[in-house]
Design a protein around this motif. Structure first.
Motif: not given
Length: 101
Positions: A2-4, A90-95
């Motif tokens: 998670n980025a946060k 969260l489980n966001e993909d890298l930009p």
């Protein structure tokens, strides 16, 4: 990851030395973990190690949304660095960094 949480972990690591020296919210790791669990329903969500071997952990309750960041110095106590509400896992993909894409 998670980025946060990564951002919070980085901030916690930067503050770790100053906080450890100034805070009174420190204790044995097992006691801190037990109090976060019994008092707030928080369990460890992530863990990382800084270059100085400081262990940074994020605890959170997915039911209540509370969260706490702790820092443990090698051979030292575990100290509370930050806490708050509205935790989200969260489980966001890298930009995408490809300019051509």
């Amino acid at each position: 990851m998670n980025a946060k949480i990564i951002a919070l972990t980085c901030a916690a690591t930067l503050m770790a030395s100053a906080v450890s020296a100034q805070t009174r919210n420190c204790g044995p790791h097992a006691l801190v973990v037990e109090r976060l669990a019994s008092g707030y329903g928080e369990s460890r969500q992530s863990i990382g190690m800084a270059s100085d071997n400081t262990v940074v952990e994020v605890f959170a309750s997915t039911e209540t949304g509370t969260w706490t960041i702790t820092v443990t110095q090698p051979g030292g106590p575990t100290c509370l660095v930050a806490s708050g509400e509205a935790y989200q896992n969260l489980n966001e993909d890298l930009p995408n960094t490809d300019e051509g894409a």
